[in-house]
Structure formats: structure tokens, C-alpha cells
Design a protein around this motif. Structure first.
Motif, PDB file in Angstrom:
ATOM      1  N   LYS A 171       0.810  -1.214   0.000  1.00 33.47           N
ATOM      2  CA  LYS A 171       0.000   0.000   0.000  1.00 33.47           C
ATOM      3  C   LYS A 171       0.847   1.269   0.000  1.00 33.47           C
ATOM      4  CE  LYS A 171      -4.006  -2.109   2.272  1.00 33.47           C
ATOM      5  NZ  LYS A 171      -4.915  -2.072   3.442  1.00 33.47           N
ATOM      6  N   GLN A 295      -8.932  -1.323 -12.807  1.00 29.69           N
ATOM      7  CA  GLN A 295      -8.381  -0.952 -11.505  1.00 29.69           C
ATOM      8  C   GLN A 295      -9.104  -1.686 -10.376  1.00 29.69           C
ATOM      9  OE1 GLN A 295      -5.700   1.545 -10.872  1.00 29.69           O
ATOM     10  NE2 GLN A 295      -5.809   0.252  -9.051  1.00 29.69           N
ATOM     11  N   GLN A 296     -10.412  -1.832 -10.488  1.00 30.72           N
ATOM     12  CA  GLN A 296     -11.175  -2.528  -9.447  1.00 30.72           C
ATOM     13  C   GLN A 296     -10.770  -3.998  -9.348  1.00 30.72           C
ATOM     14  OE1 GLN A 296     -12.435  -0.641 -11.848  1.00 30.72           O
ATOM     15  NE2 GLN A 296     -13.244   1.144 -10.721  1.00 30.72           N
ATOM     16  N   ASP A 299      -7.296  -4.164  -7.726  1.00 29.73           N
ATOM     17  CA  ASP A 299      -7.346  -3.920  -6.278  1.00 29.73           C
ATOM     18  C   ASP A 299      -7.875  -5.143  -5.532  1.00 29.73           C
ATOM     19  OD1 ASP A 299      -6.390  -1.379  -6.704  1.00 29.73           O
ATOM     20  OD2 ASP A 299      -8.368  -0.421  -6.646  1.00 29.73           O
ATOM     21  N   ALA A 303      -5.579  -7.272  -2.846  1.00 28.15           N
ATOM     22  CA  ALA A 303      -6.023  -7.396  -1.452  1.00 28.15           C
ATOM     23  C   ALA A 303      -5.929  -8.826  -0.939  1.00 28.15           C
ATOM     24  CB  ALA A 303      -7.454  -6.878  -1.326  1.00 28.15           C
TER      25      ALA A 303
END
Length: 336
Positions: A171, A295-296, A299, A303
Motif C-alpha cells: 500500500k 483498476q477494481q 485492487d 487485497a
């Protein structure tokens, strides 16, 4: 086989003719045969080149999958157009002259030892053309090896015999430092991360390369052993992976993997990273899959990844006592 037999018989017949007619007449007859074969070879060769181009032109795919690759495609097309034109003209002249000016009775070859004007022309024109092509090539080279945009994501790719090691920053967006003496596959530290550097605590590694469509990505490239080569054919990029000398390049993906499957009408299409440098007996296995996504999607994938620090230090963390794990977790949750 038939063509070979015909040529062999012609050669044998020429030998017999040379014996019967004498060396000069035999040479002239041989020149006529060779001149005719030159024209045949020219026609068949040009047709073969055209046919191969027509059959194989779609094998390059639907165009470059990166913004920077578009310029590379244009440069390749211009280079092929120039060299193709020169090739056709010179080959036609070469074979036609061999046929047209063969030895004949009463014709003598003109002795032509030197012509400064012609030599300047056929030296200067190719030099200028090549200089222009090199200049455009350098322009693209400086573009992809220059500093990446500040918002570019960072991916470190390290080659080793015989697979790729891919590391992402966590991050904080920064990769932690490395020391080659710390490299240890046994201790889950394949690239030699320095655990005393806090930036390493959230860095994670993956067997796949995940990129975001439309977002610049900077590749930091290295090697653990011999020289490898990061080949990105669909993006029209490549860069050597050299031990001890990090190299970089950056690109901007244009299409997602899903987009490319639709464009190529191939449901199994994948972008890939391949080693373009013969690096040993297991060179064939130097391949990694590249996933280009939104991008989603990126991500969500990131995660789920565990940091390499967690994996390397998992054995040092004592396991909770049997039966007490769930109770303790519930107590903490309730207290919160």
C-alpha cells in the motif's frame, strides 16, 4: 526430386556438349541456361515472398497492445517498406542483368573499374536512410527507458534459472531494499529482501503479472544468475535482465485480457512474458502470464495477496493452542 533430376541431367548434358563443341561454345550454352534459370528463380522468388507475406501477415496479431508499441509498429512498417522496396529493385536488376548481358558472340564486357559519382550515391543515400531509421528508433528507445510518470505502478521482474520472480510494492507504493547475500529460497526470500527495511513489510510476490489497463507501469528488471531477457511481444517491448545491473522500461497497456480475447476471437488468449535470451537447458520454461484488468479487478486481486514478509516469517510465529484460537478471536472481536 524431379527438379533435382532435371537439373542434374542438364548439368551432365552440358559436360558432354563442352567436350563435343569446345570450351567457348559450351560456356556460352551454359550461360544461356543459367540466364534462363535466373529469370525463373526471380519470378518464383518474388511470388514466394509475396505469398509468405500474405499468409503470415496476420500472425503478428491485432496490433500493439500498448500505447508505446504503436510507435514501434509504425517504425517496423516503415523499415519493411523501405528495405522491401530496395530488395525488390536490387534483386530484379541483379537477375535481369545476369540474363540480359550474358556472354554472346561479338560482345565484350566493358571494363568499368571506378566511378566516384556512383559510389557516393549508393553510399550516401543508404547512410541517410539508415540514419533516419536509427534516429526514430532512438526516439522510441529514449521514451520507454525515460522516467515513468509519477502515477505509474511499479512491478519488479527478476529472472532466474528457470522462472520469473515478480514483486509488487504494498500500500505504501514503494519497493523495499534488497541484498543479494540475503537471497534464500529455503527461507522464502527469493529476491533477497532486507527485512530490517520497513518498506519490505508489505511487498508481495506473485506467479502472474497483473497490470491495470490505461495505467502506466514501470518494470524494474534484474537477474539472479545469467543474462535473461524480458520479452513482451504483444506490447512490442523487450529488455535484457542483467545480473547486478537493474534495467527499466515503462509502458501503458491499451487493452484488457478480456478485450484481447474478443479482438483475437480466441477465448484462451493470454498476454505473456517470455525470455528472449537463451539462458540454459530450462529456457523453455521461462514464461509468465500477464493479466491486464481494470483498476477494481486489480485492487481486489492485490487485497488477497500475502506479503512476502509474512510468508518468510510464518515459521517464526508460534501457532495458537488448540481449542483456544476461536475463543480468543471471539473475545477480541467482542471487546472491540
Amino acid at each position: 526430386m524431379l527438379i533435382f533430376v532435371v537439373i542434374f541431367q542438364i548439368a551432365k548434358a552440358s559436360e558432354y556438349v563442352s567436350i563435343l563443341k569446345g570450351e567457348k561454345k559450351a560456356r556460352q550454352q551454359s550461360n544461356r541456361i543459367n540466364g534462363f534459370l535466373m529469370i525463373v528463380f526471380l519470378v518464383l522468388g518474388l511470388f514466394g515472398a509475396y505469398y509468405c507475406n500474405d499468409v503470415l501477415k496476420d500472425k503478428l496479431g491485432p496490433g500493439a497492445a500498448s500505447v508505446q508499441g504503436e510507435g514501434i509498429d509504425t517504425l517496423i512498417a516503415v523499415t519493411l517498406a523501405i528495405t522491401g522496396f530496395v530488395c525488390v529493385v536490387t534483386q530484379v536488376l541483379l537477375f535481369w542483368f545476369a540474363f540480359k548481358f550474358q556472354e554472346k558472340e561479338g560482345r565484350n564486357a566493358f571494363y568499368f573499374p571506378h566511378n566516384s559519382k556512383l559510389e557516393v550515391i549508393w553510399t550516401v543515400i543508404p547512410a541517410i536512410a539508415l540514419t533516419i531509421l536509427v534516429a526514430f528508433g532512438l526516439k522510441h528507445w529514449f521514451a520507454i527507458t525515460s522516467d515513468a510518470p509519477k502515477d505509474a505502478m511499479v512491478v519488479e521482474v527478476t529472472g532466474k534459472q528457470f522462472n520469473w520472480l515478480v514483486r509488487y510494492p504494498g500500500k505504501d507504493g514503494q519497493l523495499g531494499s534488497k541484498k543479494f547475500k540475503l537471497i534464500s529460497d529455503v527461507n522464502s526470500n527469493p529476491v533477497g529482501q532486507d527485512w530490517e527495511d520497513g518498506l519490505n513489510k508489505d511487498d508481495f510476490m506473485s506467479n502472474e503479472i497483473h497490470l491495470v489497463v490505461g495505467k502506466p507501469v514501470k518494470f524494474i528488471i534484474g537477474s539472479r544468475d545469467v543474462i535473461h531477457d524480458v520479452g513482451l511481444p504483444q506490447f512490442r517491448m523487450k529488455m535484457d535482465a542483467v545480473p547486478g545491473i537493474p534495467t527499466t522500461l515503462w509502458i501503458t497497456p491499451k487493452y484488457t485480457t478480456t478485450d484481447m480475447r474478443a479482438k483475437t476471437e480466441n477465448p484462451d488468449f493470454v498476454f505473456e512474458l517470455s525470455c528472449d535470451q537463451m539462458c540454459g537447458a530450462g529456457h523453455f520454461s521461462m514464461r509468465a502470464v500477464i493479466v491486464v484488468e481494470t483498476q477494481q479487478e486489480f485492487d481486489a486481486w492485490a487485497a488477497k495477496q500475502k506479503s512476502q514478509y509474512e510468508l518468510a516469517n510464518a515459521s517464526a510465529t508460534p501457532a495458537p493452542a488448540a481449542g483456544a484460537d476461536s475463543t480468543a478471536s471471539k473475545a477480541v472481536a467482542i471487546a472491540k
